[in-house]
Design an enzyme around this catalytic site. Structure first.
Site, mmCIF file in Angstrom:
data_model
loop_
_atom_site.group_PDB
_atom_site.id
_atom_site.type_symbol
_atom_site.label_atom_id
_atom_site.label_comp_id
_atom_site.label_asym_id
_atom_site.label_seq_id
_atom_site.Cartn_x
_atom_site.Cartn_y
_atom_site.Cartn_z
ATOM 1 C CD GLN A 34 -0.928 -0.972 3.615
ATOM 2 O OE1 GLN A 34 -2.115 -1.230 3.443
ATOM 3 N NE2 GLN A 34 -0.283 -1.279 4.729
ATOM 4 C CG ASP A 157 -7.028 -1.787 13.946
ATOM 5 O OD1 ASP A 157 -7.709 -1.065 13.202
ATOM 6 O OD2 ASP A 157 -6.081 -1.358 14.634
ATOM 7 C CB THR A 159 -7.151 -0.775 5.254
ATOM 8 O OG1 THR A 159 -6.871 -2.069 4.685
ATOM 9 C CG2 THR A 159 -5.855 -0.233 5.816
HETATM 10 N N1 AG3 Z 1 -8.316 1.079 10.697
HETATM 11 C C1 AG3 Z 1 -8.847 1.772 9.598
HETATM 12 C C2 AG3 Z 1 -10.254 2.177 9.605
HETATM 13 C C3 AG3 Z 1 -10.674 2.495 8.222
HETATM 14 C C4 AG3 Z 1 -10.673 3.947 7.909
HETATM 15 N N2 AG3 Z 1 -11.266 4.159 6.616
HETATM 16 C C5 AG3 Z 1 -11.322 5.304 5.985
HETATM 17 N N3 AG3 Z 1 -10.815 6.385 6.493
HETATM 18 N N4 AG3 Z 1 -11.864 5.346 4.796
HETATM 19 C C6 AG3 Z 1 -7.753 1.958 11.663
HETATM 20 C C7 AG3 Z 1 -6.369 1.713 11.936
HETATM 21 C C8 AG3 Z 1 -6.083 2.200 13.306
HETATM 22 N N5 AG3 Z 1 -5.493 1.201 14.089
#
Ligand code: AG3
Length: 276
Positions: A34, A157, A159
């Site tokens: 990514q 957790d 994406t």
């Molecule tokens: N995980 C990502 C959440 C997704 C956010 N999506 C977005 N902004 N389109 C969070 C990682 C933190 N540990």
């Protein structure tokens, strides 16, 4: 003199984006998985983005990290072990350590996320130095298939469900996860913005309902994520309900939120009901 302003924007749809005014860009790397960018913003402190989407900011990360850990924690009677898939910043592990969890395995696919977090979010990434946390750089999908360990909590957790995280939202993955949970263990995933990403919520609901009898969605207000309204979806082989009596509040989470987060707006209920 012309005043130059720099902005980072996350695009929510073809016609809407949210912009953060930034002091500077600290980093931009393209990894095997990514693209990662880091900015110093005026209002939210440091902001980490992956493939153009906000992952966390210094100022409001506590909301997401408390909600993805504390809600499932208080719904399990016994919580001694936890598996985190993703979470390379260390924020979820930090909250689990605060809750007193003794064995935490954190499987992150992209080593760069961990390194960047160690440098720029030391308060979160320092959890990886704790003896109770085992950090594994690898593919969470493969890990969950191969491990022989059972967990009280499994926390996804990830994406958004496009690119590397897509496989974390399907039936196959949830089936493997189910077999690595203790009887009243809970798996939770972030399931996107119901307003801008109803497909993410549908995928999580559909995938979990196809392998678990008990599935529950809850929501939180996260100012830096699309629309500010965010969803999480939990599943268990046993009924999901509050199983610990004494509740210690966080900065967002408290006793009222543990009940209220499950009260959903009708349009969110409709997405869930239409996801089978
Ligand atoms: N995980 C990502 C959440 C997704 C956010 N999506 C977005 N902004 N389109 C969070 C990682 C933190 N540990």
């Amino acid at each position: 003199m012309r005043l130059i302003e720099n902005w980072f924007s996350e695009r929510y749809s073809d016609n809407l984006q949210l912009s953060f005014r930034v002091q500077d860009q600290l980093l931009s790397v393209k990894t095997d998985y990514q693209r990662i960018d880091l900015f110093n913003t005026y209002d939210f402190g440091k902001l980490l983005s992956i493939d153009g989407t906000v992952q966390l900011t210094e100022k409001d990360e506590y909301i997401y990290h408390e909600m993805i850990t504390m809600v499932p924690y208080y719904c399990t009677a016994r919580s001694e072990s936890a598996l985190i898939i993703g979470g390379g910043d260390g924020g979820a592990a930090k909250r689990l350590l605060n809750l007193g969890i003794k064995r935490i395995v954190n499987v992150e696919i992209d080593q760069n996320v961990v390194e960047i977090s160690k440098k720029y979010f030391p308060d979160l990434a320092s959890s990886f130095d704790n003896k109770n946390v085992e950090l594994i750089i690898g593919d969470g999908i493969k890990y969950i298939k191969d491990t022989n360990e059972l967990f009280d909590l499994i926390i996804i957790d990830s994406t958004d469900p496009v690119g590397p995280a897509e496989g974390l939202f399907d039936r196959n993955f949830y089936e493997n996860a189910r077999s690595k949970l203790v009887d009243d263990g809970i798996i939770v995933t972030q399931s996107g913005s119901p307003y801008y990403q109803p497909e993410a919520l549908k995928m999580a609901t559909k995938g979990m309902k196809s392998v678990f009898d008990n599935v529950k969605t809850y929501i939180a207000f996260i100012p830096t994520y699309p629309s500010g309204l965010w969803s999480f979806t939990m599943a268990s082989k046993s009924e999901i309900k509050q199983r610990k009596d004494i509740i210690k509040p966080g900065k967002y989470f408290n006793e009222d939120i543990l009940k209220g987060a499950f009260y959903l707006p009708q349009f969110v209920k409709n997405i869930i009901n239409n996801s089978i």
